[in-house]
Enzyme design. Structure first.
Site, short mmCIF file in Angstrom:
data_model
loop_
_atom_site.label_atom_id
_atom_site.label_comp_id
_atom_site.label_asym_id
_atom_site.label_seq_id
_atom_site.Cartn_x
_atom_site.Cartn_y
_atom_site.Cartn_z
N HIS A 1 7.44 79.02 18.11
CA HIS A 1 7.38 77.63 18.53
C HIS A 1 6.29 76.90 17.75
CE1 HIS A 1 8.93 79.94 22.02
NE2 HIS A 1 9.72 78.90 22.19
N ASP B 1 3.76 81.82 15.43
CA ASP B 1 4.57 81.83 16.65
C ASP B 1 5.88 81.09 16.36
OD1 ASP B 1 4.12 82.16 19.89
OD2 ASP B 1 5.44 80.47 19.41
N ASP C 1 7.54 86.09 19.16
CA ASP C 1 8.83 85.62 19.64
C ASP C 1 9.78 85.24 18.50
OD1 ASP C 1 7.06 83.59 19.04
OD2 ASP C 1 7.29 82.50 20.92
N HIS D 1 -0.02 75.32 22.49
CA HIS D 1 0.70 74.09 22.87
C HIS D 1 -0.20 73.08 23.60
CE1 HIS D 1 4.50 75.62 21.54
NE2 HIS D 1 4.50 76.62 22.40
ZN LIG Z 1 6.25 80.82 21.15
#
Ligand SMILES: [Zn+2]
Length: 365
Positions: free
Chosen positions: A173, A171, A263, A134
């Site tokens: 996200h 991932d 996740d 991120h």
């Molecule tokens: Zn994540």
């Protein structure tokens, strides 16, 4: 099956980025390493422990502004002096040892790459933290400090004479930092980013849609697959078959880097997907076959998110088995399949729209 040697990057320094009750806890790595110990993975001569080195600030500067590096260093020093955890933003915390641990996190990937290119191991799983995907050039966010995988990509280009890298980010996200860094491509090589994640309308950071395709040298090389909530791993396999494999046949990556988050598991507390502990390994199996065709099998996986400690440890174990050509994967008793609505959306809308956006850039569509 051919015998494989798989490197595992780990060092207790990664536990020293210790940020209290934060969900991105050092216990995540403790859980992985304890599980591997129980399974006697580290005693198996087909696995090798790789110790990290400290990346240099020059290497961090391959993708980050000096101001970001200084900020992490200064805030770590404040934490050291005050004895309190500090916040870089609402999500991203720093402890006294965060700056050091972050340099070792990047350096873990660099040592992993060296071992692969020197032929000491075939592939690598880097159990590092803090995570990175991120963070962009000028800002740390989403539990991430330095963007480990982006720096590793530039390291391959600038120091290892590799010209074509595929980044696969699974991932849950969207890897918005990695996307930002390579939105206009890289001056030093060609990078294609395959990002699969829970649809940004339903999850942080709210980005990564099919019309986000990069610009300039990077145009057509940012490839986002935003999966609807409750999608199981069958949906990411469609991504591989319909999009990733055809593009890689054209792109012929020399090295595959994977941002692996765990996740996407159906129990994960931060997300809403439907994968099992077998999902990432099933996906990895296909990626590995493709890597063997074009990249001489060169795969380095780096850990990003994953917040159910026991599920993550099992999913990581499964990935290691795939990297090492072993079949003894742990399987959840109840298989999970995506519902009709999810399948219809993906087949009739998501994939056709993505192909339409990519059509001008790739002959396969
Ligand atoms: Zn994540």
């Amino acid at each position: 099956m051919v015998k494989m040697k798989t490197g595992i990057v780990y060092d207790p320094v990664y536990l020293s980025h210790r940020i209290g009750v934060h969900v991105e806890s050092h216990e995540r790595l403790v859980g992985i390493m304890n599980f591997l110990k129980d399974k006697k993975v580290m005693e198996n001569p087909n696995f090798e422990l790789i110790q990290p080195r400290k990346a240099t600030t020059e290497q961090i500067k391959y993708v980050h502004q000096e101001s970001l590096i200084n900020e992490v260093k200064e805030v770590s020093e404040i934490s050291q002096v005050t004895g309190h955890i500090q916040q870089l933003d609402m999500d991203t915390a720093v402890s006294a040892k965060t700056y050091d641990a972050s340099l070792y996190s990047v350096g873990g990937l660099l040592n992993g790459i060296d071992e692969i290119l020197e032929g000491k191991v075939n592939n690598v799983f880097a159990a590092v933290r803090p995570p990175g995907h991120h963070s962009n050039a000028y800002k740390c966010s989403g539990f991430c400090i330095f963007n480990n995988i982006a720096i590793a990509t530039e390291y391959l280009f600038r120091e290892k004479n590799i010209k074509r890298v595929a980044i696969i980010d699974w991932d849950c996200h969207h890897g918005n930092g990695t996307q930002d860094i390579f939105y206009n491509g890289s001056e030093n090589g060609d990078v294609v980013i395959f990002n699969s994640h829970q649809d940004g309308r339903t999850l942080y950071p709210g980005s990564g849609f099919v019309n986000d395709i990069g610009s300039g040298k990077g145009e057509g090389k940012i490839i986002n697959y935003s999966m609807p909530p409750r999608a199981a791993e069958d949906i990411v396999m469609l991504y591989f078959e319909e999009i990733i494999n055809p593009i890689c046949q054209e792109f012929k990556p020399e090295f595959i880097l994977i941002s692996a988050g765990f996740d996407t598991h159906w129990t994960d507390r931060l997300t809403n997907m439907g994968w099992t502990i077998q999902g990432p390994a099933t996906y990895l199996k296909s990626i590995k076959t493709m890597a063997e065709e074009y990249a001489n099998g060169r795969i380095l996986i780096t850990l990003e998110g994953g917040y159910e400690i026991d599920k993550q440890a099992k999913a990581v174990y499964n990935c290691l088995q795939v990297l090492n050509n072993n079949d003894d994967n742990l399987i959840e008793e109840k298989p999970r399949k995506s519902g009709e609505e999810v399948l219809n959306y993906v087949n009739s809308k998501l994939i056709p729209e993505l192909k339409e956006h990519l059509n001008p850039y790739w002959n396969c569509f």
